[in-house]
Design a protein around this motif. Structure first.
Motif, PDB file in Angstrom:
ATOM      1  N   SER A 308       1.023  -1.194  -0.003  1.00 29.44           N
ATOM      2  CA  SER A 308      -0.241   0.107   0.097  1.00 29.44           C
ATOM      3  C   SER A 308       0.920   1.221   0.098  1.00 29.44           C
ATOM      4  O   SER A 308       1.950   1.079   0.268  1.00 29.44           O
ATOM      5  CB  SER A 308      -0.786  -0.036   1.239  1.00 29.44           C
ATOM      6  N   LEU A 309       0.125   2.318  -0.308  1.00 28.44           N
ATOM      7  CA  LEU A 309       0.917   3.718  -0.071  1.00 28.44           C
ATOM      8  C   LEU A 309       1.115   3.868   1.214  1.00 28.44           C
ATOM      9  O   LEU A 309       2.099   4.807   1.628  1.00 28.44           O
ATOM     10  CB  LEU A 309       0.186   4.839  -0.657  1.00 28.44           C
ATOM     11  N   HIS A 310       0.382   3.371   2.089  1.00 25.35           N
ATOM     12  CA  HIS A 310       0.846   3.640   3.390  1.00 25.35           C
ATOM     13  C   HIS A 310       1.900   3.123   3.920  1.00 25.35           C
ATOM     14  O   HIS A 310       2.754   3.555   4.787  1.00 25.35           O
ATOM     15  CB  HIS A 310      -0.293   3.383   4.587  1.00 25.35           C
ATOM     16  N   GLY A 311       1.970   1.567   3.244  1.00 26.41           N
ATOM     17  CA  GLY A 311       3.379   0.918   3.589  1.00 26.41           C
ATOM     18  C   GLY A 311       4.765   1.766   2.934  1.00 26.41           C
ATOM     19  O   GLY A 311       5.673   1.530   3.512  1.00 26.41           O
ATOM     20  N   PHE A 312       4.456   2.211   1.909  1.00 21.49           N
ATOM     21  CA  PHE A 312       5.633   2.943   1.152  1.00 21.49           C
ATOM     22  C   PHE A 312       6.034   4.199   2.111  1.00 21.49           C
ATOM     23  O   PHE A 312       7.130   4.378   2.550  1.00 21.49           O
ATOM     24  CB  PHE A 312       5.209   3.358   0.123  1.00 21.49           C
ATOM     25  N   HIS A 313       4.977   5.010   2.707  1.00 16.39           N
ATOM     26  CA  HIS A 313       5.115   5.823   3.557  1.00 16.39           C
ATOM     27  C   HIS A 313       5.923   5.680   4.865  1.00 16.39           C
ATOM     28  O   HIS A 313       6.765   6.225   5.212  1.00 16.39           O
ATOM     29  CB  HIS A 313       3.692   6.486   4.124  1.00 16.39           C
ATOM     30  N   GLU A 314       5.646   4.566   5.609  1.00 17.74           N
ATOM     31  CA  GLU A 314       6.128   4.012   6.529  1.00 17.74           C
ATOM     32  C   GLU A 314       7.563   3.689   6.505  1.00 17.74           C
ATOM     33  O   GLU A 314       8.328   3.958   7.297  1.00 17.74           O
ATOM     34  CB  GLU A 314       5.578   2.959   7.296  1.00 17.74           C
ATOM     35  N   THR A 315       7.860   3.111   5.271  1.00 12.49           N
ATOM     36  CA  THR A 315       9.101   2.484   4.859  1.00 12.49           C
ATOM     37  C   THR A 315      10.156   3.623   4.641  1.00 12.49           C
ATOM     38  O   THR A 315      11.164   3.707   5.079  1.00 12.49           O
ATOM     39  CB  THR A 315       9.006   1.509   3.696  1.00 12.49           C
ATOM     40  N   TYR A 316       9.545   4.722   3.976  1.00 12.40           N
ATOM     41  CA  TYR A 316      10.477   5.555   3.484  1.00 12.40           C
ATOM     42  C   TYR A 316      11.028   6.524   4.451  1.00 12.40           C
ATOM     43  O   TYR A 316      12.041   6.848   4.676  1.00 12.40           O
ATOM     44  CB  TYR A 316       9.581   6.452   2.493  1.00 12.40           C
ATOM     45  N   PHE A 317      10.033   6.760   5.620  1.00 13.28           N
ATOM     46  CA  PHE A 317      10.366   7.733   6.432  1.00 13.28           C
ATOM     47  C   PHE A 317      11.192   6.879   7.621  1.00 13.28           C
ATOM     48  O   PHE A 317      12.127   7.613   8.325  1.00 13.28           O
ATOM     49  CB  PHE A 317       9.220   8.475   7.157  1.00 13.28           C
ATOM     50  N   ALA A 318      11.010   5.707   7.761  1.00 13.32           N
ATOM     51  CA  ALA A 318      11.764   4.871   8.744  1.00 13.32           C
ATOM     52  C   ALA A 318      13.399   4.738   7.875  1.00 13.32           C
ATOM     53  O   ALA A 318      14.117   5.025   9.043  1.00 13.32           O
ATOM     54  CB  ALA A 318      11.281   3.449   8.631  1.00 13.32           C
TER      55      ALA A 318
END
Length: 535
Positions: A308-318
């Motif tokens: 998901s885009l939320h999964g990308f969001h979390e991964t990118y900022f981590a």
């Protein structure tokens, strides 16, 4: 809001307390129970009920796993049920199902194997929604009864009635599937049905009829409590909590207006709803390949296609936080609004093709073949597109997620919500409405899920005094929701009649249902019948 589905002792436990609603629902339920006995020759044992919903804000972002803010409505699906033992000599159980609107929805009888519930998603048949709930409920029951090798599902007789308009954007399918699953669980001896389990199985179950459902509809249907909207989060797990809407001056009212443009996402999914789900997952994969280090894999999650885009969001900022501060845990991380604003910026500079991306272009970016791309993203549910508009879909999702954050802050932050002193709150009301208007603009221009009729209803309402107006539900027709001051309700309704509805050929029933003044309703419930009638 977590816990078990409530058992209602009277209809007052379910519906709003105004006299008109009480009388109408009392007659409707008695008609259902009377017809049940006439159809099957005995009384129903219980009624399972789940409502439709209207989404206040957070459109088309639930399947990208961003939080949303819907509320339940009074319109619902109710299933009167009786049970009888399955034949010990048979390897099947029996379902007899009828509809109070028998001329429109014919009765059926099914002999269903204990180990499988077949659903042909290519056939648009009303009982598929019951079968979807049945399949999900039986999977849960088998897990719960895994130590009972002799478990056999109960045979059931069902009479259904629904008041959520089909294709109206108010989640008629989620109401039916959720009520069906609840009915099956209760019929098989589950005396305490967990709301989260029911919601999760209903989310997955509806996908059996060919829709990549995100989860907002089922969550609102099951979790809602009367008088409150429900803030639903999907990551890291499904949660829901009530959100109270402050008292304002002038008082705020939600109006729901039908466009009478049918929007059946189960029929048009390949070019509309399902295509958007695929585009969002492809956007997540593309952004991950373009912006994260090579070989970075997005986490598998509860999104329809597993990323998901939320999964990308979390991964990118981590990864950003680790790379910038590898040995420090004290550095202040960006706030959620700051992260979402940055994702909007990154999307604009990374996904630059307004015309969309071909399969070949996306496959090259992901370093996979076109056949691998199709197997991973477009084979589960059919979609039809030559180009995929990844830029527009990601921009809508990130900006809409940011609008949800801002709307919630206005409702709950002590420095932003109005005081209880009764002062004029017109400016505050307008700020809430402006966010709804921004959502409609994005749905129309960026996500491309509105239609001219919805646009017209919104424009008419705003001219007549609505603070904010937008589509609600999947879009491409269906319903719109409007945040209207109480003293402008009549003016808005009159404007719609004059400029929109009077130009249509509507039945009396359609005219009565065209506009609904709504307040937050209650969620799923079970009512046990005493001697075939209401208490």
């Amino acid at each position: 809001m977590a816990g078990t589905v409530p058992t209602a002792r009277s209809l007052q436990d379910i519906y709003t307390h105004d006299t008109t609603t009480a009388l109408a629902q009392g007659k409707r339920w008695n008609d259902l129970l009377t017809q049940f006995k006439a159809t099957y020759g005995h009384d129903a044992e219980f009624v399972a009920r789940s409502p439709g919903r209207v989404n206040i804000i957070g459109e088309h972002i639930d399947y990208s796993l961003y939080p949303v803010l819907p509320m339940a409505i009074n319109e619902d699906a109710i299933l009167a049920v009786s049970t009888f033992p399955s034949d010990d000599a048979s390897k099947t159980f029996k379902i007899q199902i009828a509809n109070l609107q028998k001329d429109k929805f014919p009765s059926h009888e099914f002999d269903i194997p204990y180990d499988a519930v077949d659903i042909d998603a290519t056939v648009h048949e009303w009982t598929n929604y019951f079968k979807s709930g049945l399949r999900g409920a039986l999977e849960l029951l088998r897990k719960k009864r895994r130590d009972d090798p002799g478990f056999k599902p109960a045979s059931m007789r069902i009479l259904m009635h629904g008041t959520v308009p089909a294709g109206g954007g108010l989640s008629s399918s989620a109401a039916f599937v959720s009520a069906s699953a609840l009915a099956v669980l209760v019929a098989n001896g589950e005396t305490a049905v967990d709301k989260t389990e029911l919601t999760e199985l209903a989310i997955v179950s509806e996908r059996a009829v060919g829709v990549n459902s995100g989860g907002m509809d089922q969550s609102a249907s099951v979790f809602s409590e009367r008088g409150s909207a429900v803030y639903v989060s999907f990551a890291p797990k499904l949660t829901a909590r009530p959100v109270n809407i402050p008292k304002t001056n002038p008082e705020l009212t939600f109006l729901i207006a039908q466009s009478f443009v049918a929007a059946d996402k189960h029929v048009t999914g390949p070019i509309h709803y399902n295509l958007r789900v695929v585009e969002c997952s492809l956007a997540a994969a593309y952004l991950n390949a373009a912006l994260n280090p090579p070989s970075t894999h997005l986490p598998g999650d509860a999104a329809p296609l597993g990323i998901s885009l939320h999964g990308f969001h979390e991964t990118y900022f981590a990864l950003q936080h680790h790379d910038n501060n590898p040995s420090s845990s004290d550095t202040k991380a960006p706030t959620l609004p700051e992260e979402l604003a940055e994702l909007v910026r990154l999307t604009k500079v990374t996904l630059t093709k307004e015309e969309g991306y071909t399969r070949e272009e996306i496959a090259a970016a992901l370093n996979i073949s076109v056949s691998q791309l199709e197997s991973r993203f477009t084979s589960r549910f059919p979609v039809r597109a030559e180009r995929f508009k990844l830029r527009q879909r990601a921009l809508h999702v990130f900006s809409e997620a940011l609008r949800v954050v801002r709307f919630l802050e206005l409702l709950e932050h002590p420095d932003r919500r109005p005081s209880s002193g009764g002062a004029d709150t017109s400016a505050y009301n307008a700020r809430l409405g402006a966010l709804l208007n921004e959502t409609q603009d994005s749905c129309r221009d960026v996500y491309e899920c509105s239609c001219p009729e919805i646009d017209q209803l919104c424009a008419i309402a705003r001219r007549a005094g609505s603070y904010g107006s937008r589509l609600t539900g999947a879009g491409w027709g269906g319903c719109s929701v409007h945040l209207v001051p109480a003293d402008k309700v009549d003016a808005v309704k009159a404007a719609w009649e004059r400029e929109y509805y009077s130009k249509m050929e509507l039945t009396e029933e359609q005219k009565e249902a065209a506009v609904v003044v709504s307040s937050p309703g209650s969620g799923s419930a079970v009512y046990f019948v005493a001697e075939g009638s209401l208490k």
